[in-house]
Design a protein around this motif. Structure first.
Motif, PDB file in Angstrom:
ATOM      1  N   ARG A 207       0.760  -1.372  -0.051  1.00  0.00           N
ATOM      2  CA  ARG A 207      -0.116  -0.002   0.082  1.00  0.00           C
ATOM      3  C   ARG A 207       0.748   1.368   0.011  1.00  0.00           C
ATOM      4  N   ASP A 210       0.245   4.111  -2.590  1.00  0.00           N
ATOM      5  CA  ASP A 210      -1.137   4.870  -2.652  1.00  0.00           C
ATOM      6  C   ASP A 210      -1.544   5.245  -1.251  1.00  0.00           C
ATOM      7  N   SER A 211      -0.717   4.871  -0.456  1.00  0.00           N
ATOM      8  CA  SER A 211      -1.418   5.228   1.259  1.00  0.00           C
ATOM      9  C   SER A 211      -0.357   5.970   1.959  1.00  0.00           C
ATOM     10  N   GLU A 213      -0.430   6.873   4.909  1.00  0.00           N
ATOM     11  CA  GLU A 213      -0.438   6.212   6.207  1.00  0.00           C
ATOM     12  C   GLU A 213       0.755   4.964   6.054  1.00  0.00           C
ATOM     13  N   ALA A 214       0.609   4.035   5.131  1.00  0.00           N
ATOM     14  CA  ALA A 214       1.647   2.880   4.786  1.00  0.00           C
ATOM     15  C   ALA A 214       2.831   3.303   4.689  1.00  0.00           C
TER      16      ALA A 214
END
Ligand code: C2E
Ligand code: CA
Ligand code: CA
Ligand code: CA
Length: 278
Positions: A207, A210-211, A213-214
């Protein structure tokens, strides 16, 4: 289960079928543990992102079942972990892995082998002595063995496993936290158990692109590892983009299909040899 009719009865009989299957599987495991050719190890190198040199090799069990075909851990590890055969299974896998590592030592390859160990087997206080005996029998230095444990399962019985891991580490065996970041208590775990390596879970690597957070979790894990003087290995790297992103986040080692798929023992020495030469 059939539709309609008594859904409770259907549920119960489905559950009986499932537990009968598990009992059959565990009886078959007993046979597999008595022979040499059913439980086999697939081996996957981890590499240094800067140099491409192997930093270690993970042993992943496969069951070449005489009737059911090749089984992956997802198909049998759970029942084994909850059975009384777990100890015998763990010793069997460790013995196989150390035999492989002994072969590398004979070929002059100084690469540690990582073995996945169910947290439940760390509840057995005899484990350190047994591992010590196996290391001597195979003439493998303790520092060439890394035990990968998953932190979630472990938290509840931390007191006991604390001692077992402490004894193993005192012998020189290394400890890695597998699937780091997926447990609810990863950080507490680190303050309680002495470890040498963190493995960034594949779910974060996937991820990352596109994340935010990840990506932040990966960056923070890498930073934490550096601050604590631990090695860090990213799992499940499948693309060149992920590899680059990891390097940018400061990660130094990685493992995944992008580099190598898990391979049979007879292939791995050649691969390691060529990686170390280049
Ligand atoms: P794990 O320790 O997190 O191992 C990584 C899993 O991801 C392995 O699956 C590996 O084959 C797979 N993998 C590696 N690179 C990639 C990649 O680039 N993409 C994808 N999609 N997958 C990748 P495997 O071999 O099916 O093992 C599953 C789990 O079973 C392991 O997860 C580990 O928790 C457990 N396991 C494996 N061998 C043993 C063992 O000997 N003993 C115990 N107790 N558990 C084991
Ligand atoms: Ca692992
Ligand atoms: Ca893992
Ligand atoms: Ca994982």
């Amino acid at each position: 289960a059939k539709k309609g009719g008594g859904s409770v009865a259907a549920y119960d009989s489905a559950r009986d079928d499932a537990s009968t299957d598990q009992l059959t599987l565990l009886a078959e495991l007993r046979e597999a543990l008595a022979v040499d050719d059913q439980l086999v190890l697939a081996l996957q190198p981890a590499v240094d992102l800067a140099t491409g040199a192997p930093t270690g090799v993970e042993a992943l069990v496969r069951w070449a079942h005489p009737r059911r075909g090749l089984l992956t851990p997802a198909e049998f590890i759970r029942p084994v972990e909850h059975s009384e055969q777990l100890g015998a299974f763990t010793r069997y896998i460790l013995d196989k892995a150390l035999a492989v590592a002994a072969g590398w030592a004979r070929d002059g390859l100084d690469v540690p082998i990582s073995v996945n160990v169910s947290a439940r087997s760390l509840l057995d206080p005899r484990l350190p002595a047994e591992i010590g005996e196996a290391l001597r029998r195979h003439q493998v230095p303790p520092r060439r063995l890394v035990l990968e444990i998953t932190e979630t399962v472990v938290m509840s019985e931390l007191e006991v496993i604390d001692e077992v891991l402490g004894a193993l580490r005192a012998m020189g065996v290394q400890i890695a936290v597998d699937d780091f970041g997926t447990g609810f208590s990863s950080l507490t775990f680190l303050t309680r158990v002495p470890v040498d390596e963190l493995k960034v879970d594949r779910s974060f690597v996937i991820r990352m692109a596109d994340s935010p957070e990840a990506a932040a979790i990966v960056r923070t894990t890498v930073g934490l590892a550096h601050e604590l003087g631990l090695r860090v290995v990213a799992e499940g790297v499948e693309t060149a983009e992920q590899r680059l992103a990891l390097a940018e986040l400061g990660c130094t080692a990685a493992q995944g299909y992008h580099f190598f798929k898990p391979m049979p023992a007879d292939k791995i020495s050649t691969v390691l040899g060529s990686l170390l030469d280049s």
